[in-house]
Write an enzyme that holds these catalytic residues in place. Structure first.
Site, PDB file in Angstrom:
ATOM      1  CG  ASP A  21      -0.197  -0.073   2.550  1.00 45.47           C
ATOM      2  OD1 ASP A  21      -0.779   0.324   3.573  1.00 45.47           O
ATOM      3  OD2 ASP A  21       0.976  -0.524   2.573  1.00 45.47           O
ATOM      4  CG  ASP A  80       4.026  -0.126   1.474  1.00 47.16           C
ATOM      5  OD1 ASP A  80       3.814   0.824   2.243  1.00 47.16           O
ATOM      6  OD2 ASP A  80       3.481  -1.232   1.578  1.00 47.16           O
ATOM      7  CG  ASN A 117       0.473   3.218   4.189  1.00 37.77           C
ATOM      8  OD1 ASN A 117       0.334   3.181   5.408  1.00 37.77           O
ATOM      9  ND2 ASN A 117       1.445   2.572   3.562  1.00 37.77           N
ATOM     10  CG  PHE A 172      -1.970   0.861   9.620  1.00 34.79           C
ATOM     11  CD1 PHE A 172      -1.715   0.577   8.286  1.00 34.79           C
ATOM     12  CD2 PHE A 172      -2.988   1.757   9.925  1.00 34.79           C
ATOM     13  CE1 PHE A 172      -2.461   1.180   7.273  1.00 34.79           C
ATOM     14  CE2 PHE A 172      -3.743   2.362   8.928  1.00 34.79           C
ATOM     15  CZ  PHE A 172      -3.476   2.067   7.597  1.00 34.79           C
TER      16      PHE A 172
HETATM   17  O1  RIB Z   1       2.562  -0.424  10.775  1.00 32.83           O
HETATM   18  C1  RIB Z   1       3.439  -0.215   9.698  1.00 32.83           C
HETATM   19  C2  RIB Z   1       2.792  -0.586   8.418  1.00 32.83           C
HETATM   20  O2  RIB Z   1       1.676   0.256   8.180  1.00 32.83           O
HETATM   21  C3  RIB Z   1       3.709  -0.396   7.197  1.00 32.83           C
HETATM   22  O3  RIB Z   1       3.411  -1.377   6.236  1.00 32.83           O
HETATM   23  C4  RIB Z   1       3.334   0.966   6.677  1.00 32.83           C
HETATM   24  O4  RIB Z   1       3.530   1.093   5.268  1.00 32.83           O
HETATM   25  C5  RIB Z   1       1.869   0.991   6.981  1.00 32.83           C
HETATM   26  O5  RIB Z   1       1.211   0.332   5.931  1.00 32.83           O
HETATM   27 CA    CA Z   2       2.878  -0.728   3.976  1.00 35.07          CA
END
Ligand code: RIB
Ligand code: CA
Length: 316
Positions: A14, A19, A43, A168
């Site tokens: 994302d 990424d 994201n 996340f």
């Molecule tokens: O918690 C970190 C993750 O959440 C990573 O993959 C960052 O890109 C966000 O997607």
């Molecule tokens: Ca990510």
């Protein structure tokens, strides 16, 4: 490295600054045969992460087919993270417009096509919510045994980052994560236990800036943007969450890894999205994840810089 020795992988993420940097690493290190790249909401919205996926692939000269992933999580409202990655999902330096369009087929159908056509088992590298991986397993159970393993950034054995309990990527789609962690496919889990130690510092930004090639010129600015948010939280550098899921495939020796049985909490007022890690084997279940707990940060940064340096060389 010869083509046949390269590890066949699918990149799913994302983008998102980390990424994007994980894809710079994957393409630059020369260890992978990147069969496909797919976007997922996280994201930012799927529209924005798809556009960013095309722009990153154009920037780094990655000529793999790109397809749009699932439009939303399996069973929850879409969550985004504009405070971390900006309104575009990849705020900061100007990027080239996409040099090619997304495939007409969906992300999971592109996965099915490249996995069927590959003469070896394929590794999934997931750096966003696990929606696409879960949807693929639901849609194509007949191809499950063609997957070598899933190297994912997500979760945390001890704590969360978006809530006290949840990281996340898992929180955005806990039902998808549950399907993946219960699939029986070998999992490498780069949780925030390790990724928050994978810090690239402002001094490292300058080392990358000094590489002075078209990709390093962008990467140091991505790092600076990503660090701005994290500095307010007391970090001493930009945490390279997603690149850990790639680096462990290239240099597992720089990581401390332990096998645990991990369960995904999909409901609850306080712990939804938690990766509940059975540290003491209290459940007596066979571990389902190899969890990264620590790393040699200097080695990590040096290998990352080595991969970025290759973009200044004529032939990779
Ligand atoms: O918690 C970190 C993750 O959440 C990573 O993959 C960052 O890109 C966000 O997607
Ligand atoms: Ca990510």
């Amino acid at each position: 490295m010869t083509e046949t020795k390269r590890i066949p992988i699918i990149l799913d993420g994302d983008p998102g600054h980390d990424d994007a940097i994980s894809w710079v690493l994957a393409h630059g290190c020369g260890q992978f045969d990147i069969l496909a790249v797919t976007s997922v909401g996280g994201n930012q919205t799927i529209e924005k992460t798809t556009y960013n996926t095309l722009r990153v692939c154009t920037l780094i000269g990655l000529n793999a087919p790109v397809a749009r992933g699932c439009y939303h999580p399996l069973n929850t409202e879409q969550m985004n993270a504009p405070t971390v990655h900006g309104e575009s999902g990849l705020d900061g330096p100007a990027l080239p417009e996409p040099a090619f369009a997304v495939q007409e087929i969906s992300g999971i159908e592109l996965w099915a096509r490249v996995i069927r056509n590959c003469d070896r088992k394929v590794t999934i590298v997931s750096t966003g919510p696990l929606t696409n991986t879960a949807a693929f397993l639901l849609a194509h159970p007949e191809l499950k045994d063609r997957i070598e393993r899933i190297s994912l950034m997500g979760g945390g054995c001890l704590f969360g980052n978006w809530t006290p309990a949840a990281e996340f990527n898992i929180l955005v789609d806990p039902e998808a994560a549950k399907i993946v962690f219960e699939s029986g496919i070998p999992i490498l889990m780069a949780g925030i236990d390790v990724t928050e130690k994978a810090l690239v510092t402002p001094a490292d930004f300058e080392r990358i800036r000094a590489l002075n090639n078209p990709v390093s010129d962008i990467v140091w600015q991505w790092l600076e943007f990503f660090y701005r948010f994290h500095k307010t939280m007391g970090y001493e550098g930009a945490p390279m969450h997603d690149p850990c899921a790639v680096m462990v495939l290239i240099h597992p020796e720089i990581f401390t890894i332990r096998d645990f049985y991990v369960q995904i909490e999909t409901c609850g007022d306080y712990c939804k999205g938690a990766t509940i890690t059975d540290w003491h084997g209290t459940l007596g279940k066979t571990p389902n994840a190899s969890c990264l707990l620590d790393l040699d940060r200097e080695a990590f940064v040096n290998y990352l810089i080595d991969s970025i340096r290759t973009y200044g060389e004529v032939e990779k």
